[in-house]
Design a protein around this motif. Sequence first.
Motif, PDB file in Angstrom:
ATOM      1  N   ASN A  42      76.242  47.939  42.473  1.00 27.32           N
ATOM      2  CA  ASN A  42      75.720  46.451  41.896  1.00 27.32           C
ATOM      3  C   ASN A  42      74.196  46.907  41.904  1.00 27.32           C
ATOM      4  OD1 ASN A  42      78.004  45.514  42.116  1.00 27.32           O
ATOM      5  ND2 ASN A  42      77.638  44.397  44.009  1.00 27.32           N
ATOM      6  N   ASP A  43      73.603  47.847  42.871  1.00 28.05           N
ATOM      7  CA  ASP A  43      72.237  48.011  42.991  1.00 28.05           C
ATOM      8  C   ASP A  43      71.698  48.770  41.740  1.00 28.05           C
ATOM      9  OD1 ASP A  43      71.978  46.839  45.324  1.00 28.05           O
ATOM     10  OD2 ASP A  43      71.796  48.409  46.637  1.00 28.05           O
ATOM     11  N   LEU A  44      72.925  49.633  41.249  1.00 30.54           N
ATOM     12  CA  LEU A  44      72.384  50.530  40.009  1.00 30.54           C
ATOM     13  C   LEU A  44      72.313  49.635  38.964  1.00 30.54           C
ATOM     14  CD1 LEU A  44      74.726  53.719  40.744  1.00 30.54           C
ATOM     15  CD2 LEU A  44      72.044  53.632  40.669  1.00 30.54           C
ATOM     16  N   TYR A  45      73.161  48.634  38.658  1.00 29.12           N
ATOM     17  CA  TYR A  45      73.207  47.740  37.614  1.00 29.12           C
ATOM     18  C   TYR A  45      72.248  46.844  37.644  1.00 29.12           C
ATOM     19  CZ  TYR A  45      74.986  44.425  34.434  1.00 29.12           C
ATOM     20  OH  TYR A  45      75.034  43.402  33.192  1.00 29.12           O
ATOM     21  N   GLU A  46      71.483  46.241  38.934  1.00 29.77           N
ATOM     22  CA  GLU A  46      70.443  45.466  39.030  1.00 29.77           C
ATOM     23  C   GLU A  46      69.084  46.251  38.571  1.00 29.77           C
ATOM     24  OE1 GLU A  46      69.842  41.820  42.058  1.00 29.77           O
ATOM     25  OE2 GLU A  46      69.269  44.021  42.850  1.00 29.77           O
ATOM     26  N   SER A  51      74.928  50.686  32.508  1.00 31.67           N
ATOM     27  CA  SER A  51      74.968  49.483  31.565  1.00 31.67           C
ATOM     28  C   SER A  51      75.845  48.486  32.018  1.00 31.67           C
ATOM     29  CB  SER A  51      75.395  50.279  30.058  1.00 31.67           C
ATOM     30  OG  SER A  51      76.771  50.707  30.139  1.00 31.67           O
ATOM     31  N   THR A  52      75.892  47.289  31.112  1.00 26.01           N
ATOM     32  CA  THR A  52      76.873  46.160  31.732  1.00 26.01           C
ATOM     33  C   THR A  52      78.403  46.800  31.424  1.00 26.01           C
ATOM     34  OG1 THR A  52      75.297  44.381  30.995  1.00 26.01           O
ATOM     35  CG2 THR A  52      77.857  44.233  30.843  1.00 26.01           C
ATOM     36  N   ASP A  53      78.424  47.574  30.247  1.00 26.58           N
ATOM     37  CA  ASP A  53      79.982  48.168  29.905  1.00 26.58           C
ATOM     38  C   ASP A  53      80.320  49.163  31.192  1.00 26.58           C
ATOM     39  OD1 ASP A  53      80.381  46.823  27.646  1.00 26.58           O
ATOM     40  OD2 ASP A  53      79.466  48.657  26.551  1.00 26.58           O
ATOM     41  N   GLU A  54      79.474  49.849  31.868  1.00 28.00           N
ATOM     42  CA  GLU A  54      79.705  50.645  32.785  1.00 28.00           C
ATOM     43  C   GLU A  54      79.879  50.070  34.064  1.00 28.00           C
ATOM     44  OE1 GLU A  54      77.244  54.917  32.097  1.00 28.00           O
ATOM     45  OE2 GLU A  54      76.141  53.136  32.207  1.00 28.00           O
ATOM     46  N   PHE A  55      79.200  48.750  34.370  1.00 27.59           N
ATOM     47  CA  PHE A  55      79.292  47.821  35.628  1.00 27.59           C
ATOM     48  C   PHE A  55      80.784  47.370  35.442  1.00 27.59           C
ATOM     49  CE2 PHE A  55      79.030  43.536  37.032  1.00 27.59           C
ATOM     50  CZ  PHE A  55      78.748  43.863  38.268  1.00 27.59           C
ATOM     51  N   THR A 107      67.306  41.179  39.050  1.00 27.09           N
ATOM     52  CA  THR A 107      68.299  40.409  38.011  1.00 27.09           C
ATOM     53  C   THR A 107      68.962  41.508  37.191  1.00 27.09           C
ATOM     54  OG1 THR A 107      68.748  38.500  36.808  1.00 27.09           O
ATOM     55  CG2 THR A 107      66.944  39.918  36.018  1.00 27.09           C
ATOM     56  N   ASN A 108      70.107  41.005  36.485  1.00 24.37           N
ATOM     57  CA  ASN A 108      70.657  42.086  35.709  1.00 24.37           C
ATOM     58  C   ASN A 108      71.119  41.403  34.282  1.00 24.37           C
ATOM     59  OD1 ASN A 108      73.550  40.697  35.738  1.00 24.37           O
ATOM     60  ND2 ASN A 108      72.816  40.898  37.958  1.00 24.37           N
ATOM     61  N   GLU A 109      71.551  42.123  33.288  1.00 23.46           N
ATOM     62  CA  GLU A 109      71.704  41.718  32.029  1.00 23.46           C
ATOM     63  C   GLU A 109      72.839  40.716  31.858  1.00 23.46           C
ATOM     64  OE1 GLU A 109      71.925  44.034  27.850  1.00 23.46           O
ATOM     65  OE2 GLU A 109      73.777  44.801  29.310  1.00 23.46           O
ATOM     66  N   LEU A 110      73.926  40.732  32.634  1.00 23.82           N
ATOM     67  CA  LEU A 110      74.868  39.611  32.350  1.00 23.82           C
ATOM     68  C   LEU A 110      74.141  38.222  33.060  1.00 23.82           C
ATOM     69  CD1 LEU A 110      78.401  41.066  33.893  1.00 23.82           C
ATOM     70  CD2 LEU A 110      77.968  40.302  31.841  1.00 23.82           C
ATOM     71  N   LEU A 140      63.420  49.080  38.764  1.00 20.65           N
ATOM     72  CA  LEU A 140      62.743  49.063  39.888  1.00 20.65           C
ATOM     73  C   LEU A 140      63.482  47.860  40.503  1.00 20.65           C
ATOM     74  CD1 LEU A 140      59.129  50.006  39.286  1.00 20.65           C
ATOM     75  CD2 LEU A 140      60.861  51.313  40.126  1.00 20.65           C
ATOM     76  N   ARG A 141      63.612  47.821  41.809  1.00 21.67           N
ATOM     77  CA  ARG A 141      64.121  46.512  42.326  1.00 21.67           C
ATOM     78  C   ARG A 141      63.549  46.416  43.671  1.00 21.67           C
ATOM     79  NH1 ARG A 141      68.143  46.776  46.245  1.00 21.67           N
ATOM     80  NH2 ARG A 141      69.173  44.803  45.596  1.00 21.67           N
ATOM     81  N   LYS A 142      63.393  45.108  44.130  1.00 20.37           N
ATOM     82  CA  LYS A 142      62.857  44.603  45.489  1.00 20.37           C
ATOM     83  C   LYS A 142      64.032  44.717  46.530  1.00 20.37           C
ATOM     84  CE  LYS A 142      62.399  40.415  43.760  1.00 20.37           C
ATOM     85  NZ  LYS A 142      61.907  39.103  43.494  1.00 20.37           N
ATOM     86  N   PRO A 143      63.788  45.499  47.888  1.00 16.92           N
ATOM     87  CA  PRO A 143      62.444  45.319  48.324  1.00 16.92           C
ATOM     88  C   PRO A 143      61.946  46.479  48.597  1.00 16.92           C
ATOM     89  CG  PRO A 143      64.424  45.721  49.862  1.00 16.92           C
ATOM     90  CD  PRO A 143      64.940  45.620  48.528  1.00 16.92           C
TER      91      PRO A 143
END
Length: 203
Positions: A42-46, A51-55, A107-110, A140-143
């Motif tokens: 989930n973190d990798l996707y965010e 990719s969405t397909d891989e997720f 956030t993420n693509e979906l 990149l993502r928070k925190p």
Amino acid sequence: MIKTIIFDFGDVFINLDKENASKNIFNILRIEKLSKEMIAVNDLYEQGLISTDEFITFYLENFPNLSKQSLIEAWNSILLDLPEYRLQFLKNLKTTTDYKLILLSNTNELHINWIKENISIYEIFKNCFDAFYLSHEINLRKPNTNIFEFVLNENNLNAAECLFIDDTSEHIISASALGIHTWNLDPKHEDVINLLEVKYDLF
């Protein structure tokens, strides 16, 4: 003195239903909590690192009875609405003040695709900002502090002249560590439209 305001998106502008979304995910996966591997995916996707397909493939391969549609619907069930009055607040802030306005969202693509399809005022909302950063687009993502350093560097900002607004305490702690002023907004009892009153001492 504050010159730049950095806003989170979820539960600051767009309303979220985190509790219901978690229940939906747990129900369709028939689990009680997310595994470490699922959290990592989930973190990798965010961060846009898969990719969405891989997720989607990851979940379908690990949960054979799961359908793609049910996964997407459960995943997106966290998203509710973007109230018009918050857009009006943002538009007023943009037209009546000289503050630089930045959005910084995990956030993420979906999720963003759902928002584009279902929130009619999204493009107007987006155009109110001087810079608009989504975690899956900037990888990149928070925190993590590097996402805040990225925003400061990209916009030549002085941390002491910035205010960051977010509903998640972990994110607030990371921003504060860099000298950024913060508001840990409680979406159950506070609203971003009251920004200038709540943080009057900074303006």
